[in-house]
Motif scaffolding. Structure first.
Motif, short mmCIF file in Angstrom:
data_model
loop_
_atom_site.label_atom_id
_atom_site.label_comp_id
_atom_site.label_asym_id
_atom_site.label_seq_id
_atom_site.Cartn_x
_atom_site.Cartn_y
_atom_site.Cartn_z
N GLU A 43 -1.29 9.47 -13.03
CA GLU A 43 -2.34 9.87 -12.08
C GLU A 43 -2.02 11.24 -11.47
OE1 GLU A 43 -5.21 8.63 -11.16
OE2 GLU A 43 -5.13 6.82 -12.40
N ARG A 44 -3.04 12.08 -11.38
CA ARG A 44 -2.84 13.41 -10.80
C ARG A 44 -2.72 13.34 -9.28
NH1 ARG A 44 -7.07 17.26 -14.26
NH2 ARG A 44 -6.11 16.88 -16.32
N GLN A 45 -3.33 12.34 -8.68
CA GLN A 45 -3.23 12.20 -7.23
C GLN A 45 -1.84 11.73 -6.83
OE1 GLN A 45 -6.60 9.39 -6.97
NE2 GLN A 45 -7.39 10.71 -5.34
N GLU B 178 0.18 8.86 -1.81
CA GLU B 178 -0.46 8.89 -0.50
C GLU B 178 -1.98 9.02 -0.64
OE1 GLU B 178 -0.71 12.00 3.22
OE2 GLU B 178 1.30 11.50 2.47
N GLU B 179 -2.43 9.89 -1.54
CA GLU B 179 -3.87 10.07 -1.75
C GLU B 179 -4.51 8.80 -2.32
OE1 GLU B 179 -4.02 14.89 -2.67
OE2 GLU B 179 -3.56 13.47 -4.28
N ARG B 180 -3.80 8.16 -3.24
CA ARG B 180 -4.33 6.92 -3.82
C ARG B 180 -4.36 5.80 -2.77
NH1 ARG B 180 -0.46 6.49 -8.88
NH2 ARG B 180 0.46 8.39 -8.04
N SER B 181 -3.35 5.78 -1.92
CA SER B 181 -3.31 4.78 -0.85
C SER B 181 -4.46 4.99 0.13
CB SER B 181 -1.96 4.88 -0.11
OG SER B 181 -1.90 3.97 0.96
N ILE B 182 -4.70 6.22 0.52
CA ILE B 182 -5.82 6.53 1.42
C ILE B 182 -7.14 6.13 0.79
CG2 ILE B 182 -7.12 8.41 2.49
CD1 ILE B 182 -4.42 9.83 2.95
N GLU B 183 -7.31 6.45 -0.48
CA GLU B 183 -8.55 6.10 -1.19
C GLU B 183 -8.76 4.59 -1.21
OE1 GLU B 183 -9.88 5.99 -5.81
OE2 GLU B 183 -8.93 7.86 -5.14
N THR B 184 -7.68 3.84 -1.47
CA THR B 184 -7.79 2.37 -1.53
C THR B 184 -8.13 1.78 -0.18
OG1 THR B 184 -6.17 2.32 -3.34
CG2 THR B 184 -6.54 0.27 -2.14
N VAL B 185 -7.47 2.26 0.88
CA VAL B 185 -7.75 1.75 2.22
C VAL B 185 -9.16 2.13 2.66
CG1 VAL B 185 -7.10 1.90 4.66
CG2 VAL B 185 -5.33 1.62 2.93
N GLU B 186 -9.64 3.28 2.24
CA GLU B 186 -11.03 3.66 2.53
C GLU B 186 -12.00 2.63 1.95
OE1 GLU B 186 -12.51 5.98 4.21
OE2 GLU B 186 -11.18 7.71 4.43
N MET B 187 -11.74 2.19 0.72
CA MET B 187 -12.61 1.19 0.10
C MET B 187 -12.51 -0.15 0.81
SD MET B 187 -12.46 1.99 -4.02
CE MET B 187 -10.68 1.93 -4.18
N ILE B 188 -11.30 -0.51 1.24
CA ILE B 188 -11.12 -1.75 1.99
C ILE B 188 -11.91 -1.68 3.29
CG2 ILE B 188 -9.45 -3.16 3.26
CD1 ILE B 188 -7.34 -2.29 1.16
#
Length: 294
Positions: free
Chosen positions: A235-237, A240-250
């Motif tokens: 993954e290019r991200q 931390e970026e992937r974690s933020i993205e996942t929590v945003e969806m949650i």
């Protein structure tokens, strides 16, 4: 209590006074930047779990001692100390709760044992709650909710009946189990003609792989797809970026659930590792904005 609680780790015993002061200043900065009033402070011990620890244990200072120091920097904060009631003898627990009550503490989170195979010397959570309710009726008590645990709705109801007012969940990585437990709990509360206790969903952001490993050791369950996404090296991200993205969806799903189903849910923000405190501020700001625009 407010809709968002910030959970702060006590510092390690090995830190010198300068390191502790620096940490208190960092915590205070987050508190002031976000206008935070309520701060949860866990009692951190060397837990005995069935799997091997992934992050070396560091002895922490007593959480009440840390709260007293933190209040020198932020005198208006309202502390919520955690207490692992099963570990203390019953007489020691009685003396401890009496002491903090006399100091003016009016909130506490009762925590049970982490390993069902161990015979602990102290009160169960239900016994401790009943003792506090009888002796210190002005104390607001919290408990722990684990949405992936079988029969959790019934456990929450029993703790609520014993006097526990609110619950902090284990860290949530996907909201399906949370929604199912809250639906089941709502039905049980109606059957017993009780109001729903306040549920605070715990969320945390990760910045490095060891954060994920530590959360897994703590018992946080990661869906396979999410874990693959977090651990994929291609993954290019950043993580931390992937974690933020996942929590945003949650959060999208939780706020949609709150709006459509009418549940009043709060949030408990954890930072897991000391170097992730800045992520707690990011997450607090995000949730605060969502609540304001809901």
């Amino acid at each position: 209590m407010d809709e968002i609680i910030l959970e702060i780790l006590p510092p390690p015993q090995k830190w010198n006074s300068e390191q502790r002061d620096s940490y208190c200043c960092s915590v205070t900065q987050v508190i002031k930047n976000q206008n935070i009033r309520y701060v949860g402070v866990p009692e951190v011990v060397n837990e005995s779990r069935e799997t091997e620890r992934t992050v070396a244990y560091q002895h922490k200072i007593d959480n009440i001692e840390f709260i007293e120091q933190l209040k020198e920097y932020a005198p208006d904060l309202i502390p919520i100390p955690y207490k692992i009631c099963v570990r203390a003898t019953k007489s020691n627990f009685q003396e401890w709760i009496k002491q903090i009550y006399e100091k003016g503490y009016r909130h506490i989170v009762l925590v049970g044992g982490e390993n069902h195979k161990i015979e602990y010397p102290g009160y169960t959570v239900l016994e401790a709650a009943r003792h506090i309710k009888e002796q210190f009726p002005l104390m607001k008590m919290g408990g722990i909710a684990i949405f992936t645990r079988h029969g959790e709705a019934k456990r929450i109801l029993e703790k609520s009946q014993a006097g526990i007012d609110f619950f902090f969940s284990q860290i949530v990585i996907e909201p399906f189990n949370m929604k199912q437990i809250l639906h089941n709990l709502s039905k049980l509360c109606k059957e017993h003609k009780r109001g729903l206790p306040k549920i605070y969903v715990s969320l945390s952001l990760a910045s490095q792989p060891k954060d994920i490993e530590f959360m897994k050791w703590l018992g946080v369950e990661f869906p396979t797809a999410v874990l693959d996404y977090f651990t994929c090296e291609e993954e290019r991200q950043t993580l931390e970026e992937r974690s933020i993205e996942t929590v945003e969806m949650i959060l999208d799903e939780i706020f949609h659930f709150m709006k459509n189903e009418g549940f009043d849910i709060g949030f408990n923000i954890e930072h897991i590792m000391y170097n992730n405190l800045y992520l707690s501020q990011k997450l607090h700001e995000n949730i605060k904005q969502r609540i304001a625009s809901a």
